[in-house]
Design a protein around this motif. Structure first.
Motif, PDB file in Angstrom:
ATOM      1  N   GLY A 236      63.390 -30.690  10.226  1.00 11.89           N
ATOM      2  CA  GLY A 236      64.736 -30.121  10.271  1.00 11.89           C
ATOM      3  C   GLY A 236      65.676 -31.225  10.731  1.00 11.89           C
ATOM      4  N   VAL A 237      66.869 -30.839  11.129  1.00 10.92           N
ATOM      5  CA  VAL A 237      67.857 -31.877  11.452  1.00 10.92           C
ATOM      6  C   VAL A 237      67.432 -32.711  12.662  1.00 10.92           C
ATOM      7  CG1 VAL A 237      69.380 -30.475  12.952  1.00 10.92           C
ATOM      8  CG2 VAL A 237      70.344 -32.305  11.540  1.00 10.92           C
ATOM      9  N   PHE A 238      66.776 -32.095  13.661  1.00  5.94           N
ATOM     10  CA  PHE A 238      66.384 -32.864  14.847  1.00  5.94           C
ATOM     11  C   PHE A 238      65.250 -33.829  14.509  1.00  5.94           C
ATOM     12  CE2 PHE A 238      67.909 -29.808  18.514  1.00  5.94           C
ATOM     13  CZ  PHE A 238      69.233 -30.013  18.119  1.00  5.94           C
ATOM     14  N   GLY A 239      64.250 -33.350  13.773  1.00  5.66           N
ATOM     15  CA  GLY A 239      63.135 -34.223  13.417  1.00  5.66           C
ATOM     16  C   GLY A 239      63.570 -35.333  12.468  1.00  5.66           C
ATOM     17  N   ALA A 240      64.453 -35.000  11.528  1.00  6.32           N
ATOM     18  CA  ALA A 240      64.888 -35.994  10.537  1.00  6.32           C
ATOM     19  C   ALA A 240      65.624 -37.149  11.215  1.00  6.32           C
ATOM     20  CB  ALA A 240      65.779 -35.329   9.487  1.00  6.32           C
ATOM     21  N   TRP A 241      66.536 -36.809  12.139  1.00  3.73           N
ATOM     22  CA  TRP A 241      67.302 -37.884  12.790  1.00  3.73           C
ATOM     23  C   TRP A 241      66.474 -38.609  13.843  1.00  3.73           C
ATOM     24  CZ3 TRP A 241      71.390 -40.575  11.427  1.00  3.73           C
ATOM     25  CH2 TRP A 241      72.287 -40.017  10.487  1.00  3.73           C
TER      26      TRP A 241
ATOM     27  N   LYS B  73      55.500 -28.039   7.766  1.00  3.76           N
ATOM     28  CA  LYS B  73      54.653 -27.052   7.081  1.00  3.76           C
ATOM     29  C   LYS B  73      55.328 -26.404   5.883  1.00  3.76           C
ATOM     30  CE  LYS B  73      55.279 -23.127  10.295  1.00  3.76           C
ATOM     31  NZ  LYS B  73      54.531 -22.034  10.921  1.00  3.76           N
ATOM     32  N   TYR B  74      56.659 -26.419   5.821  1.00  6.19           N
ATOM     33  CA  TYR B  74      57.337 -25.832   4.656  1.00  6.19           C
ATOM     34  C   TYR B  74      58.158 -26.850   3.868  1.00  6.19           C
ATOM     35  CZ  TYR B  74      56.226 -21.274   6.715  1.00  6.19           C
ATOM     36  OH  TYR B  74      55.590 -20.182   7.235  1.00  6.19           O
ATOM     37  N   GLY B  75      58.237 -28.083   4.363  1.00  4.68           N
ATOM     38  CA  GLY B  75      59.061 -29.097   3.713  1.00  4.68           C
ATOM     39  C   GLY B  75      60.419 -29.195   4.392  1.00  4.68           C
ATOM     40  N   PRO B  76      61.110 -30.326   4.186  1.00  2.90           N
ATOM     41  CA  PRO B  76      62.365 -30.595   4.895  1.00  2.90           C
ATOM     42  C   PRO B  76      63.445 -29.539   4.626  1.00  2.90           C
ATOM     43  CG  PRO B  76      61.548 -32.582   3.808  1.00  2.90           C
ATOM     44  CD  PRO B  76      60.677 -31.449   3.349  1.00  2.90           C
ATOM     45  N   ALA B  77      64.051 -29.043   5.699  1.00  9.63           N
ATOM     46  CA  ALA B  77      65.168 -28.088   5.615  1.00  9.63           C
ATOM     47  C   ALA B  77      64.893 -26.984   4.600  1.00  9.63           C
ATOM     48  CB  ALA B  77      66.473 -28.822   5.287  1.00  9.63           C
ATOM     49  N   SER B  78      63.718 -26.377   4.726  1.00 15.10           N
ATOM     50  CA  SER B  78      63.355 -25.284   3.810  1.00 15.10           C
ATOM     51  C   SER B  78      64.219 -24.061   4.113  1.00 15.10           C
ATOM     52  CB  SER B  78      61.884 -24.907   4.001  1.00 15.10           C
ATOM     53  OG  SER B  78      61.731 -24.167   5.201  1.00 15.10           O
ATOM     54  N   ALA B  79      64.108 -23.058   3.256  1.00 16.71           N
ATOM     55  CA  ALA B  79      64.914 -21.846   3.443  1.00 16.71           C
ATOM     56  C   ALA B  79      64.525 -21.086   4.708  1.00 16.71           C
ATOM     57  CB  ALA B  79      64.781 -20.943   2.220  1.00 16.71           C
ATOM     58  N   ARG B  80      63.336 -21.393   5.277  1.00 17.50           N
ATOM     59  CA  ARG B  80      62.944 -20.738   6.530  1.00 17.50           C
ATOM     60  C   ARG B  80      63.480 -21.463   7.761  1.00 17.50           C
ATOM     61  NH1 ARG B  80      57.966 -19.667   3.776  1.00 17.50           N
ATOM     62  NH2 ARG B  80      57.143 -17.575   4.106  1.00 17.50           N
ATOM     63  N   ALA B  81      63.787 -22.751   7.609  1.00 16.34           N
ATOM     64  CA  ALA B  81      64.192 -23.558   8.768  1.00 16.34           C
ATOM     65  C   ALA B  81      65.615 -23.213   9.208  1.00 16.34           C
ATOM     66  CB  ALA B  81      64.109 -25.037   8.406  1.00 16.34           C
TER      67      ALA B  81
ATOM     68  N   SER C 204      67.748 -25.360   9.840  1.00 15.54           N
ATOM     69  CA  SER C 204      68.611 -26.345   9.170  1.00 15.54           C
ATOM     70  C   SER C 204      68.771 -26.059   7.682  1.00 15.54           C
ATOM     71  CB  SER C 204      68.005 -27.749   9.317  1.00 15.54           C
ATOM     72  OG  SER C 204      67.762 -28.061  10.655  1.00 15.54           O
ATOM     73  N   GLY C 205      68.173 -24.970   7.184  1.00 13.92           N
ATOM     74  CA  GLY C 205      68.121 -24.748   5.743  1.00 13.92           C
ATOM     75  C   GLY C 205      69.339 -24.077   5.144  1.00 13.92           C
ATOM     76  N   GLY C 206      70.374 -23.827   5.935  1.00 17.45           N
ATOM     77  CA  GLY C 206      71.567 -23.159   5.405  1.00 17.45           C
ATOM     78  C   GLY C 206      72.410 -24.082   4.545  1.00 17.45           C
ATOM     79  N   GLU C 207      73.391 -23.472   3.875  1.00 13.93           N
ATOM     80  CA  GLU C 207      74.259 -24.225   2.969  1.00 13.93           C
ATOM     81  C   GLU C 207      75.167 -25.187   3.749  1.00 13.93           C
ATOM     82  OE1 GLU C 207      73.831 -23.849  -0.158  1.00 13.93           O
ATOM     83  OE2 GLU C 207      75.582 -24.768  -1.064  1.00 13.93           O
ATOM     84  N   THR C 208      75.861 -24.656   4.756  1.00 11.71           N
ATOM     85  CA  THR C 208      76.857 -25.467   5.470  1.00 11.71           C
ATOM     86  C   THR C 208      76.767 -25.223   6.977  1.00 11.71           C
ATOM     87  OG1 THR C 208      78.448 -23.692   5.049  1.00 11.71           O
ATOM     88  CG2 THR C 208      78.605 -25.641   3.648  1.00 11.71           C
ATOM     89  N   ARG C 209      77.217 -26.216   7.749  1.00 10.95           N
ATOM     90  CA  ARG C 209      77.300 -26.105   9.201  1.00 10.95           C
ATOM     91  C   ARG C 209      78.604 -26.760   9.663  1.00 10.95           C
ATOM     92  NH1 ARG C 209      73.841 -22.808   8.534  1.00 10.95           N
ATOM     93  NH2 ARG C 209      71.706 -22.840   9.233  1.00 10.95           N
ATOM     94  N   VAL C 210      79.171 -26.210  10.714  1.00  9.90           N
ATOM     95  CA  VAL C 210      80.425 -26.743  11.267  1.00  9.90           C
ATOM     96  C   VAL C 210      80.130 -27.951  12.151  1.00  9.90           C
ATOM     97  CG1 VAL C 210      82.502 -26.178  12.599  1.00  9.90           C
ATOM     98  CG2 VAL C 210      81.175 -24.327  11.525  1.00  9.90           C
ATOM     99  N   ILE C 211      80.983 -28.974  12.061  1.00  5.56           N
ATOM    100  CA  ILE C 211      81.001 -29.999  13.118  1.00  5.56           C
ATOM    101  C   ILE C 211      82.389 -29.989  13.731  1.00  5.56           C
ATOM    102  CG2 ILE C 211      81.295 -31.898  11.402  1.00  5.56           C
ATOM    103  CD1 ILE C 211      79.761 -33.646  13.587  1.00  5.56           C
ATOM    104  N   ARG C 212      82.422 -29.699  15.026  1.00  7.07           N
ATOM    105  CA  ARG C 212      83.696 -29.615  15.779  1.00  7.07           C
ATOM    106  C   ARG C 212      83.469 -30.281  17.130  1.00  7.07           C
ATOM    107  NH1 ARG C 212      81.928 -25.316  19.921  1.00  7.07           N
ATOM    108  NH2 ARG C 212      80.151 -24.494  18.835  1.00  7.07           N
TER     109      ARG C 212
END
Ligand SMILES: Cc1cc2nc3c(=O)[nH]c(=O)nc-3n(C[C@H](O)[C@H](O)[C@H](O)COP(=O)(O)OP(=O)(O)OC[C@H]3O[C@@H](n4cnc5c(N)ncnc54)[C@H](O)[C@@H]3O)c2cc1C
Length: 382
Positions: A13-18, A35-43, A45-53
């Motif tokens: 996910g985003v923490f492991g990737a960075w 176990k499911y692959g990077p940013a899978s739909a279960r993770a 981090s798997g959503g479409e968008t995230r806010v950075i503020r």
């Protein structure tokens, strides 16, 4: 015997990737297991968008991490030729008349030299006539903040890691076993993977993977995300409206970007959620709740059709502070998680912090310790 890696990172996910990204920059040979692959739909981090503020009330530590992470994201996207993975929509945090957290946010933004505008009620009404602002309402606008295309961004970091020499294994890793020093982990396919150090960045699964340490201290909660159709109404596109956060009513969302729809999500914690087994259908009660919110804040969209949905999970700690710490029983096992519904944006800073702790014995931040995490939820960070 298979080869020994410098580091194994469990979780892409985003923490492991960075974390992997920073380990590679430090010259480490890294194997990633997911176990499911990077940013899978279960993770998470798997959503479409995230806010950075940047506005975080008095929690300046997260303002600074956002400030560190935003250029790391945009520099990374520029380098790989995908600058569009960040959209500089601006972010508007709405505040009530008496809003201590918002007042604190302004002080922190000023102190850290972060560009922002404080918008009074009349300015809000004038600038955003499509939004109903209650008397006394005001806002903080960050013009340089915006949205990250989450799933695609994490997958791009993982691809970059593979190009830089990391290896990726699709497998479920077992819990660390032994005492004081971990020599290897075993996967569900029976493979033993040896390394000098291990990072468990398992998001909402952390409590299952490390039950002795985090069982009952990571609270995965069900969160629904809705996209309402705007029929091309430009008042609800990124041209006329930034990303907005309305912590008073507990909602946040995105203008319509790339015809995906007007994103609306309730930030309050939903029911306990098992990311492995539970289905991800939206519930009529929560759709109705979101419509009630729209009727109050964006009345022109109250009857807009629901055109897409996501069901994801937050992986909360007791108070919302991350867990970035060494495993108390092993000198070479590290833990990264507890993003608590606000972790995505901080991926680059989280990776840098953890790798600094691991390789350079950088100072520890007490708020990220396992010891500060309780077994009862009492959310403080938003
Ligand atoms: C609806 C929603 C909206 C959000 N909005 C925002 C936002 O606007 N801004 C923001 O900053 N944050 C936001 N967040 C929070 C953010 O998305 C998360 O905090 C972050 O993605 C967590 O990343 P992670 O790497 O810790 O976990 P994950 O992305 O869940 O990754 C964990 C990985 O570990 C793997 N794994 C688990 N167990 C094992 C095992 N035993 N073996 C191998 N692999 C394993 C999983 O397959 C998974 O890929 C939101 C979250 C949700 C759900």
């Amino acid at each position: 015997m298979g080869k020994t890696y410098d580091a194994v990172v469990v979780g892409a996910g985003v923490f492991g990737a960075w974390t992997t990204w920073h380990l590679l920059r430090a010259g480490q040979r890294v194997l990633v297991v997911d176990k499911y692959g990077p940013a899978s739909a279960r993770a998470s981090s798997g959503g479409e968008t995230r806010v950075i503020r940047m506005a975080y009330g008095s929690d300046e530590i997260y303002t600074r991490m956002s400030q560190q992470s935003l250029p790391a994201w945009t520099n990374f996207f520029a380098r790989i030729g995908s600058p569009g993975l960040f959209r500089e929509t601006g972010v508007l945090s709405l505040a009530a008349e008496e809003d201590e957290a918002a007042v604190q946010s302004v002080a922190v933004l000023v102190r850290n030299g972060i560009r922002h505008e404080v918008l009074d009620h009349d300015t809000l009404v004038q600038r955003y006539p499509q939004m109903a602002v209650p008397p006394g309402g005001w806002g903080i606008f960050e013009p340089e903040s915006g949205g990250l295309f989450a799933r695609r961004a994490v997958q791009a970091v993982v691809q970059d890691n593979l190009r830089a020499g990391a290896e990726l294994r699709l497998a479920a890793a077992g819990a660390p076993a032994g005492d004081t020093h971990l020599a290897e982990i075993r996967t569900d396919s029976g493979e033993a993977i040896r390394a000098d150090r291990f990072v468990f960045a398992c998001g909402p699964w952390l409590g299952n993977v490390l039950p002795d340490i985090l069982g009952g201290r990571i609270f995965p909660t069900r969160q629904e995300v809705f996209y309402f159709g705007t029929a091309g109404d430009r008042r609800f596109s990124a041209r006329d409206l930034p990303i907005w956060l309305d912590f008073g009513l507990g909602y946040y969302g995105f203008p319509d970007i790339d015809e995906r729809g007007f994103k609306v999500a309730h930030d309050a914690h939903g029911e306990a959620f098992d990311p492995d087994t539970l289905e991800r259908f939206p519930t009529p009660a929560r759709i109705a709740h979101a419509r009630e919110f729209l009727a109050r804040r964006f009345p022109a969209l109250a009857a807009a059709p629901l055109i897409a949905t996501e069901v994801c999970q937050y992986e909360n700690t007791s108070n919302g502070d991350f867990v970035l710490d060494r495993h108390p029983a092993f000198d070479n096992v590290w833990i990264a998680g507890g993003g608590s519904g606000h972790g995505f944006k901080h991926g680059p800073a989280v990776g840098a912090y953890l790798v600094g702790r691991m390789l350079e014995d950088a100072p520890a931040e007490p708020r990220f310790s396992i010891a500060t995490k309780q077994g009862v939820q009492n959310r403080e960070v938003h």
